[in-house]
Design a protein around this motif. Structure first.
Motif, PDB file in Angstrom:
ATOM      1  N   SER A 272       0.922  -1.329   0.161  1.00  0.00           N
ATOM      2  CA  SER A 272       0.496  -0.120  -0.251  1.00  0.00           C
ATOM      3  C   SER A 272       0.597   1.371   0.010  1.00  0.00           C
ATOM      4  O   SER A 272       0.569   2.601  -0.835  1.00  0.00           O
ATOM      5  CB  SER A 272      -0.540  -0.294   1.044  1.00  0.00           C
ATOM      6  OG  SER A 272      -1.829  -1.012   1.001  1.00  0.00           O
ATOM      7  N   ASP A 273       1.947   1.021   0.669  1.00  0.00           N
ATOM      8  CA  ASP A 273       2.829   2.831   1.020  1.00  0.00           C
ATOM      9  C   ASP A 273       3.502   2.459  -0.193  1.00  0.00           C
ATOM     10  O   ASP A 273       3.919   3.661  -0.672  1.00  0.00           O
ATOM     11  CB  ASP A 273       3.773   2.577   1.988  1.00  0.00           C
ATOM     12  CG  ASP A 273       2.582   2.578   3.125  1.00  0.00           C
ATOM     13  OD1 ASP A 273       3.100   3.802   3.924  1.00  0.00           O
ATOM     14  OD2 ASP A 273       2.424   1.303   4.202  1.00  0.00           O
TER      15      ASP A 273
ATOM     16  N   GLY B  53       1.478   7.544  -3.006  1.00  0.00           N
ATOM     17  CA  GLY B  53       2.205   6.351  -4.275  1.00  0.00           C
ATOM     18  C   GLY B  53       2.635   6.660  -5.199  1.00  0.00           C
ATOM     19  O   GLY B  53       2.504   7.756  -5.681  1.00  0.00           O
TER      20      GLY B  53
ATOM     21  N   VAL C   1       5.816  -0.529   5.625  1.00  0.00           N
ATOM     22  CA  VAL C   1       5.902   0.213   6.637  1.00  0.00           C
ATOM     23  C   VAL C   1       4.714  -0.721   7.534  1.00  0.00           C
ATOM     24  O   VAL C   1       4.003  -1.331   7.048  1.00  0.00           O
ATOM     25  CB  VAL C   1       5.119   1.677   6.239  1.00  0.00           C
ATOM     26  CG1 VAL C   1       4.889   2.269   7.010  1.00  0.00           C
ATOM     27  CG2 VAL C   1       6.806   2.277   5.035  1.00  0.00           C
TER      28      VAL C   1
ATOM     29  N   THR D  44       0.335   0.048   8.838  1.00  0.00           N
ATOM     30  CA  THR D  44      -0.219   0.421   7.288  1.00  0.00           C
ATOM     31  C   THR D  44      -1.805   0.479   6.708  1.00  0.00           C
ATOM     32  O   THR D  44      -2.322   0.194   7.495  1.00  0.00           O
ATOM     33  CB  THR D  44       0.472   0.164   6.362  1.00  0.00           C
ATOM     34  OG1 THR D  44       0.680   0.943   4.842  1.00  0.00           O
ATOM     35  CG2 THR D  44       0.082  -1.971   6.298  1.00  0.00           C
TER      36      THR D  44
ATOM     37  N   ASN E 281      -4.992  -0.128   0.744  1.00  0.00           N
ATOM     38  CA  ASN E 281      -5.235   0.920  -0.085  1.00  0.00           C
ATOM     39  C   ASN E 281      -6.959   0.383  -1.327  1.00  0.00           C
ATOM     40  O   ASN E 281      -7.445   0.551  -2.291  1.00  0.00           O
ATOM     41  CB  ASN E 281      -4.303   0.768  -1.249  1.00  0.00           C
ATOM     42  CG  ASN E 281      -4.090  -0.610  -2.057  1.00  0.00           C
ATOM     43  OD1 ASN E 281      -3.943  -1.636  -1.777  1.00  0.00           O
ATOM     44  ND2 ASN E 281      -2.270  -0.786  -2.656  1.00  0.00           N
TER      45      ASN E 281
ATOM     46  N   TYR F 124      -2.018   8.086   4.491  1.00  0.00           N
ATOM     47  CA  TYR F 124      -0.853   7.117   3.462  1.00  0.00           C
ATOM     48  C   TYR F 124       0.303   7.610   3.087  1.00  0.00           C
ATOM     49  O   TYR F 124       0.801   7.209   1.709  1.00  0.00           O
ATOM     50  CB  TYR F 124      -1.772   8.005   2.781  1.00  0.00           C
ATOM     51  CG  TYR F 124      -3.483   7.963   3.013  1.00  0.00           C
ATOM     52  CD1 TYR F 124      -4.451   6.054   3.541  1.00  0.00           C
ATOM     53  CD2 TYR F 124      -4.652   9.012   2.735  1.00  0.00           C
ATOM     54  CE1 TYR F 124      -5.482   6.194   3.492  1.00  0.00           C
ATOM     55  CE2 TYR F 124      -6.236   8.212   2.900  1.00  0.00           C
ATOM     56  CZ  TYR F 124      -6.356   7.476   3.712  1.00  0.00           C
ATOM     57  OH  TYR F 124      -7.846   7.109   3.921  1.00  0.00           O
ATOM     58  N   GLN F 125       1.194   8.509   3.560  1.00  0.00           N
ATOM     59  CA  GLN F 125       2.362   8.297   3.538  1.00  0.00           C
ATOM     60  C   GLN F 125       3.410   7.961   3.851  1.00  0.00           C
ATOM     61  O   GLN F 125       3.580   7.515   5.095  1.00  0.00           O
ATOM     62  CB  GLN F 125       2.834   9.765   4.115  1.00  0.00           C
ATOM     63  CG  GLN F 125       1.765  11.101   3.213  1.00  0.00           C
ATOM     64  CD  GLN F 125       1.641  10.855   1.485  1.00  0.00           C
ATOM     65  OE1 GLN F 125       2.260  10.291   0.697  1.00  0.00           O
ATOM     66  NE2 GLN F 125       0.433  11.860   1.102  1.00  0.00           N
ATOM     67  N   PRO F 126       3.926   6.564   3.167  1.00  0.00           N
ATOM     68  CA  PRO F 126       4.988   6.550   3.768  1.00  0.00           C
ATOM     69  C   PRO F 126       6.471   6.622   4.928  1.00  0.00           C
ATOM     70  O   PRO F 126       6.841   8.171   4.020  1.00  0.00           O
ATOM     71  CB  PRO F 126       5.836   5.389   2.279  1.00  0.00           C
ATOM     72  CG  PRO F 126       6.139   6.565   1.602  1.00  0.00           C
ATOM     73  CD  PRO F 126       4.281   7.388   1.399  1.00  0.00           C
TER      74      PRO F 126
END
Length: 631
Positions: free
Chosen positions: A203-204, A218, A309, A312, A315, A328-330
Motif C-alpha cells: 500500500s505505501d 504512492g 511500513v 499501514t 488501499n 497514506y504517506q510512507p
C-alpha cells in the motif's frame, strides 16, 4: 358567361400555380437555411457527442511480473422504489402479497449489498423516493448474481418463501413451483475500480486511486500521467434523446482500451516485500513500537526491492477508517529523524577521504567530553580507553567518533557533509519526500559542540531512505545512486518498451575509503554490537543505531523515547543488498542491536533461501554469541 368562365379558369390557374410555387419557395427557403453554417453547427452538436475514449490505468507489476494493481469493472446499484411498487401491484391488489414480495426481494438483495433485510425493506416500501443507492461497490460477480435474481409472481407463505430463497441463491437453480419475474426497478451504472490483489504489504508504495479516478498517494499519484495514458476524445452519434447509438459506441470508445497492453513494472520483489513485512510485523509486536520500517535496496542501481511500513492501510478500502492523509504517506520517505550511530560509518568514510583519519589511528576514550558547556557521554557512560577506528564502530563509541572527526577542521567537515548531500532530497519517485535539515555553516564552525554531535549521528536529520542511500554508497564503492521504485514500461510478455531514466550515479567517496569502512562493518557484526544480525556461514557487514527521538518542532528530545535501527550490507565483502530496519519508540531499555538487527537477520535468511545463495565459510557455533545491550 364566357367572360365569367374565363375569369374562373384564370382563378383556378392562379390558385394552382400558387400551390405549386409556395412549396417550391418554402423548399428553397429551407435549403438556404441548411446552408447556414451556424445551423449546421447546431445540428452537429445535437446529433453528436464528444466522449473520452475508455483506456484503463496501466496495470502495475513487480519485477517478476506479479500483478500489483489493475483496473476492473465496478458497478453502482440503484433501485427505483416507485417503479418497483408500480410493477409489483400491476397484477395484484392484495397488500399482504405485496409485503411478501418486498420481504423476499429484501432478503435476496441484502446479503449482496451488505445491508440488513429489515432496513432494505423499509427503503423499498418508501414510494416518496424515486431513487435509492443500494451499493457503490458491486463487483462483476455480484453484478451477475443481482441481474439473475427473480421473484415469484404468486402468493407465497413463509415456508415457500424460505424454500424459494434457498433455491434461488444456489447458482444455476430455479424454483419450479411458481411463475417468476425479474426484480423490476433495478439499475446499474458501470465505472472502473482500481484493485490491488496483494493488498496491504504494497500500500505505501502503490498508493490508491480515489472515487474520482485520481491517484492520491504512492506511485498512483507520482506517475499519474504515465498510468493514465490519455487518449484523444471521440465524436459519437446520438439519438434524439442524446443517447449514444449502440452500433458506434463499442468501436469508438472501447477498442483501444481492450487492445492496450502496456504495463508499468516496479523494482519491488514480491518475495522480499513479503519477507520484510512479516519480519517487521513480528518485531513490532515483540517490542511494541509505535511504528517501523524495513527497506531493501540494490546498491548498484538504487532499485528499491522492498519497502515495508507498519502500521499501514488497506488501499483496496482507503476511505474506510476516516484516516488523515498523513497515514497514506510512507514515513521513511516523508518524515525526518536523527540517524544516530548508523551515521558513524558515513563519517568514517568522510574522514578517510579527507586524509585526516587513517584506518590505523588510535584514539583515547575517557567516557565523556565537555564542549561549549555541554557534556557528551557514551551510551553506557563508560570509558573504553585506547580504541582503533574499527573498535570505535564495533562498540558504537561516541567519544571516539568525536575525537576522530575533530581531526578535520570544522569548516572542512561541514563542507564535506554538504558535498555528499546532507540536507537534500534523494530524488526517490514517491510523493512528498522530505528534505533533511542541517545547521547553519557559521553556527557549525563557531561552536565546537555543533561539529561534535553530527560525529555520532545527532544534530542532523534525514529520512530513513536517505540514510539507506548513503550506505548504498559505502556498499558500491563510493557512488551516490538515486532510489527508485519504477523500472520500465513493458509489454504483456515482459519486453521493455521504455526504460524509466534515472540520474547518473555521483561519486562521493573514494573506492578505497569504502572498502576500508566495509571491512570495519564486517567486524561490527562478527564481534561487535551487530552480532544479532549474523547468519551462519555468511559474511555480513552492518551497523547498529540508537538515537534519542527529536521532539515535535525540532527543539530538544522526547524524554525516554528512542529510535532504534540496524543497517546491513550483504554479502559483506561485495554487497548486493543493503537493508535498513528502523523502529520508532520501542518499549523498554532497548537498542538497535536487540530490536532491529534480528529483523535484518530474518530477512536475510529468507533472501538467501529463495535466491539460493551458497555459504562462503564454515560456521563455528561455539564462537556465536548474541547481545542486545549495545548501541
Amino acid at each position: 358567361m364566357r367572360a365569367k368562365d374565363r375569369r374562373g379558369i384564370w382563378r383556378y390557374w392562379a390558385v394552382g400555380l400558387l400551390l405549386i410555387l409556395a412549396p417550391g419557395c418554402l423548399g428553397y427557403r429551407f435549403w438556404l437555411l441548411t446552408q447556414d453554417p451556424r445551423l449546421q453547427e447546431r445540428a452537429t452538436r445535437q446529433q453528436t457527442r464528444t466522449v473520452n475514449t475508455f483506456i484503463p490505468r496501466l496495470t502495475v507489476v513487480d519485477r517478476q511480473d506479479n500483478i500489483l494493481a489493475t483496473d476492473q469493472p465496478l458497478f453502482t446499484l440503484y433501485v427505483h422504489p416507485q417503479v418497483l411498487l408500480r410493477e409489483l401491484t400491476k397484477d395484484r391488489t392484495d397488500p399482504e402479497a405485496l409485503q411478501q414480495q418486498i420481504q423476499l426481494i429484501s432478503r435476496l438483495l441484502a446479503p449482496l449489498v451488505d445491508q440488513s433485510p429489515e432496513g432494505l425493506a423499509t427503503r423499498l416500501r418508501d414510494a416518496t423516493v424515486s431513487t435509492v443507492v443500494l451499493s457503490r461497490r458491486v463487483d462483476a460477480g455480484t453484478f451477475r448474481r443481482v441481474r439473475s435474481l427473480v421473484i415469484p409472481r404468486s402468493r407465497v407463505d413463509d415456508t415457500l418463501l424460505q424454500q424459494f430463497e434457498a433455491q434461488h441463491l444456489a447458482p444455476g437453480q430455479r424454483p419450479e413451483a411458481v411463475a417468476t419475474q425479474l426484480i423490476p426497478g433495478l439499475e446499474f451504472e458501470m465505472r472502473r475500480q482500481r484493485t490491488y490483489p496483494l493488498g496491504e504489504p504494497f500500500s505505501d508504495v502503490l498508493g490508491f486511486v480515489d472515487y474520482d479516478g485520481k491517484g492520491r498517494a504512492g506511485i498512483e499519484q507520482f506517475y499519474e500521467r504515465l498510468l493514465l495514458h490519455p487518449a484523444p476524445p471521440r465524436q459519437v452519434s446520438v439519438n434524439g434523446l442524446g443517447q449514444m447509438l449502440a452500433v458506434e459506441a463499442p468501436a469508438a470508445l472501447f477498442s483501444q482500451g481492450l487492445n492496450f497492453s502496456q504495463r508499468l513494472r516496479l523494482t519491488l520483489d514480491t518475495r522480499l516485500q513479503d519477507s520484510a513485512t512479516r519480519a517487521l510485523n513480528q518485531g513490532m509486536a515483540l517490542h511494541k513500537a509505535k511504528r517501523g520500517a524495513a527497506m531493501v535496496m540494490d546498491p548498484q542501481t538504487g532499485a528499491i526491492l522492498a519497502l515495508a511500513v507498519a502500521p499501514t492501510y488497506d488501499n483496496n478500502r482507503f476511505g474506510a477508517w476516516g484516516s488523515t492523509p498523513k497515514v497514506y504517506q510512507p514515513w521513511p520517505v516523508t518524515e525526518l529523524y536523527e540517524p544516530g550511530s548508523t551515521f558513524k560509518p558515513i563519517n568514517i568514510a568522510i574522514g578517510l577521504d579527507s586524509g585526516k583519519v587513517k584506518a590505523s589511528d588510535v584514539v583515547y576514550d575517557p567516557g565523556s567530553i565537555t564542549l561549549s558547556g555541554y557534556t557528551i557521554r557514551n551510551f553506557d557512560g563508560k570509558g573504553r580507553g585506547a580504541l582503533t577506528v574499527t573498535d570505535v564502530l564495533k562498540y558504537s563509541n561516541n567519544i571516539g567518533m568525536i575525537k576522530l572527526m575533530s581531526k578535520l577542521r570544522a569548516a572542512d567537515y561541514y563542507d564535506r557533509l554538504r558535498k555528499i548531500g546532507i540536507g537534500r532530497k534523494s530524488g526517490v519517485d514517491l510523493p512528498n519526500e522530505a528534505a533533511g535539515v542541517f545547521k547553519d555553516r557559521q553556527q557549525f564552525i563557531r561552536y565546537p559542540v555543533e561539529a561534535a554531535t553530527p560525529a555520532f549521528g545527532q544534530g542532523i536529520t534525514m529520512t530513513p531512505l536517505q540514510l539507506l542511500r548513503f550506505h548504498c554508497a559505502l556498499a558500491n564503492g563510493g557512488y551516490l545512486v538515486t532510489p527508485h521504485v519504477v523500472d520500465a514500461l513493458v509489454d504483456q510478455e515482459g519486453h521493455v518498451l521504455r526504460q524509466v531514466p534515472q540520474p547518473p550515479p555521483k561519486r562521493i567517496f573514494s573506492e578505497e575509503a569504502t572498502r576500508q569502512v566495509r571491512q570495519m562493518l564486517v567486524q561490527v557484526v562478527e564481534s561487535g554490537s551487530g552480532k544479532n544480525a549474523q547468519v551462519p556461514g555468511y559474511v555480513i557487514a552492518g551497523k547498529t543505531g540508537t538515537a534519542q527521538k527529536v521532539a515535535p518542532g525540532g527543539r530538544g528530545y522526547v524524554p525516554g523515547k528512542r529510535v532504534t535501527s540496524f543497517v546491513g550490507h550483504f554479502p559483506g565483502d561485495a554487497p548486493r543488498y543493503v537493508i535498513l530496519v528502523v523502529f520508532d519508540e520501542p518499549e523498554g531499555r532497548v537498542f538497535g542491536g536487540g530490536t532491529a538487527a534480528p529483523v535484518v537477520q530474518q530477512i536475510l535468511k529468507e533472501l538467501i533461501g529463495y535466491e539460493g545463495i551458497p555459504p562462503t565459510h564454515t560456521f563455528d557455533p561455539r564462537k556465536n554469541t548474541t547481545s542486545d545491550a549495545l548501541n
